[in-house]
Scaffold this active site. Structure first.
Site, PDB file in Angstrom:
ATOM      1  N   LYS A  24       0.827  -1.222   0.000  1.00 56.81           N
ATOM      2  CA  LYS A  24       0.000   0.000   0.000  1.00 56.81           C
ATOM      3  C   LYS A  24       0.854   1.263   0.000  1.00 56.81           C
ATOM      4  CE  LYS A  24      -2.330  -0.391   3.828  1.00 56.81           C
ATOM      5  NZ  LYS A  24      -1.859  -1.677   4.343  1.00 56.81           N
TER       6      LYS A  24
ATOM      7  N   ARG B 275     -10.031   1.555   8.582  1.00 57.72           N
ATOM      8  CA  ARG B 275      -9.758   0.156   8.922  1.00 57.72           C
ATOM      9  C   ARG B 275     -10.910  -0.484   9.682  1.00 57.72           C
ATOM     10  NH1 ARG B 275      -3.707   0.865   8.632  1.00 57.72           N
ATOM     11  NH2 ARG B 275      -2.705  -1.076   9.140  1.00 57.72           N
TER      12      ARG B 275
ATOM     13  N   ARG C 143      11.207  -6.982   5.742  1.00 61.77           N
ATOM     14  CA  ARG C 143      11.149  -5.575   6.146  1.00 61.77           C
ATOM     15  C   ARG C 143      11.582  -5.414   7.604  1.00 61.77           C
ATOM     16  NH1 ARG C 143       5.562  -2.387   5.395  1.00 61.77           N
ATOM     17  NH2 ARG C 143       5.048  -3.162   7.461  1.00 61.77           N
TER      18      ARG C 143
ATOM     19  N   ARG D  33      11.213  -2.211  12.329  1.00 61.38           N
ATOM     20  CA  ARG D  33       9.936  -1.714  12.853  1.00 61.38           C
ATOM     21  C   ARG D  33       9.493  -2.581  14.016  1.00 61.38           C
ATOM     22  NH1 ARG D  33       5.383   0.041   8.516  1.00 61.38           N
ATOM     23  NH2 ARG D  33       4.090  -1.023  10.051  1.00 61.38           N
TER      24      ARG D  33
ATOM     25  N   ARG E 162      -1.679  -8.428  13.148  1.00 62.28           N
ATOM     26  CA  ARG E 162      -2.100  -7.402  12.178  1.00 62.28           C
ATOM     27  C   ARG E 162      -2.867  -8.036  11.013  1.00 62.28           C
ATOM     28  NH1 ARG E 162       3.363  -5.180  10.855  1.00 62.28           N
ATOM     29  NH2 ARG E 162       2.392  -3.475   9.700  1.00 62.28           N
TER      30      ARG E 162
HETATM   31  P1  AMP Z   1       0.416   0.598   8.851  1.00 62.60           P
HETATM   32  O1  AMP Z   1       1.684   1.364   8.704  1.00 62.60           O
HETATM   33  O2  AMP Z   1      -0.703   1.126   7.992  1.00 62.60           O
HETATM   34  O3  AMP Z   1       0.591  -0.893   8.727  1.00 62.60           O
HETATM   35  O4  AMP Z   1      -0.100   0.857  10.351  1.00 62.60           O
HETATM   36  C1  AMP Z   1       0.710   0.502  11.456  1.00 62.60           C
HETATM   37  C2  AMP Z   1      -0.123   0.492  12.725  1.00 62.60           C
HETATM   38  O5  AMP Z   1      -0.709   1.777  12.959  1.00 62.60           O
HETATM   39  C3  AMP Z   1      -1.314  -0.467  12.734  1.00 62.60           C
HETATM   40  O6  AMP Z   1      -0.930  -1.779  13.072  1.00 62.60           O
HETATM   41  C4  AMP Z   1      -2.186   0.164  13.821  1.00 62.60           C
HETATM   42  O7  AMP Z   1      -1.654  -0.087  15.098  1.00 62.60           O
HETATM   43  C5  AMP Z   1      -2.008   1.645  13.535  1.00 62.60           C
HETATM   44  N1  AMP Z   1      -2.977   2.182  12.555  1.00 62.60           N
HETATM   45  C6  AMP Z   1      -2.713   2.640  11.295  1.00 62.60           C
HETATM   46  N2  AMP Z   1      -3.838   3.059  10.691  1.00 62.60           N
HETATM   47  C7  AMP Z   1      -4.844   2.848  11.568  1.00 62.60           C
HETATM   48  C8  AMP Z   1      -6.249   3.055  11.516  1.00 62.60           C
HETATM   49  N3  AMP Z   1      -6.859   3.541  10.421  1.00 62.60           N
HETATM   50  N4  AMP Z   1      -6.975   2.728  12.619  1.00 62.60           N
HETATM   51  C9  AMP Z   1      -6.393   2.239  13.720  1.00 62.60           C
HETATM   52  N5  AMP Z   1      -5.077   2.000  13.835  1.00 62.60           N
HETATM   53  C10 AMP Z   1      -4.298   2.300  12.772  1.00 62.60           C
END
Ligand code: AMP
Length: 192
Positions: A19, A94, A133, A139, A150
């Site tokens: 993404k 989400r 990654r 991370r 996740r």
């Molecule tokens: P990502 O980088 O999009 O994989 O997001 C990393 C982490 O950020 C996720 O595992 C959640 O803990 C948090 N996060 C990101 N976007 C959201 C969202 N829209 N709603 C809730 N938590 C989020």
């Protein structure tokens, strides 16, 4: 004069589906604002604010942060003139509650979503990419347990968002297992 072409897009896919990469591509290609909630949350955490400290627990566990927090962040970004030419949402909405809030915000801005693009990648490939990654970016949420959490949350919560949005927004699925450039081409074709 005709209105300038705007692209109001949302990109979906589980962790590791590409993404961020594809949203970055769309930002360069279409001049739209890339709005990545995960990145916004990680930045807030690294500022060490009180909110950032609260967020860290969610991020490290791979849990979703509360809807109110994320919706407030997005409201701010969507109203910003930077998003005038369009936006690509990466990692939001989400949950169905977030999707409802988004639809309300966009209705009041008179800017409905043009498309929701879903990147489909088989789970085994996602795990392989995320494990790589983890070594490259260090991370905190790319450990095996957190990766599994996740992916589970995506399956349980975010797939329901697609059902919900699919009633009012064109929804296109793209094969995200192809080489990056092929995925980009397929995404562009999908939103054409
Ligand atoms: P990502 O980088 O999009 O994989 O997001 C990393 C982490 O950020 C996720 O595992 C959640 O803990 C948090 N996060 C990101 N976007 C959201 C969202 N829209 N709603 C809730 N938590 C989020």
């Amino acid at each position: 004069m005709a209105d300038a072409v705007r692209h109001n897009l949302a990109l979906f896919g589980p962790a590791g589906s590409g993404k961020g990469t594809q949203a970055g591509f769309l930002e360069r290609e279409l001049g739209v604002e890339h709005i990545a909630t995960g990145e916004m949350l990680r930045q807030e955490r690294s500022r060490g604010t009180e909110l950032g400290q609260t967020l860290a627990a969610y991020l490290d566990a791979g849990k979703l942060v509360p809807d109110e927090v994320i919706v407030a962040m997005i409201r701010h970004r969507l109203a910003d003139p930077q998003a005038d030419a369009g936006f690509v949402l990466d990692g939001f909405p989400r949950t169905v509650a977030q999707a409802r809030a988004l639809q309300e915000m966009l209705a009041s801005l008179e800017r409905p979503l043009d498309a929701a693009v879903v990147l489909d990648v088989p789970t085994a490939q996602l795990i392989a990419r995320l494990t790589l990654r983890a070594r490259q970016e260090n991370r905190s949420d790319d450990t095996p347990d957190v990766i599994a959490e996740r992916l589970r949350i995506y399956h349980d919560e975010t797939e329901a968002v697609l059902d919900y949005l699919g009633h009012s927004v064109p929804l296109v699925r793209v094969d995200g297992a192809q080489p990056v450039e092929e995925v980009s081409k397929a995404v562009l074709r999908a939103i054409d």
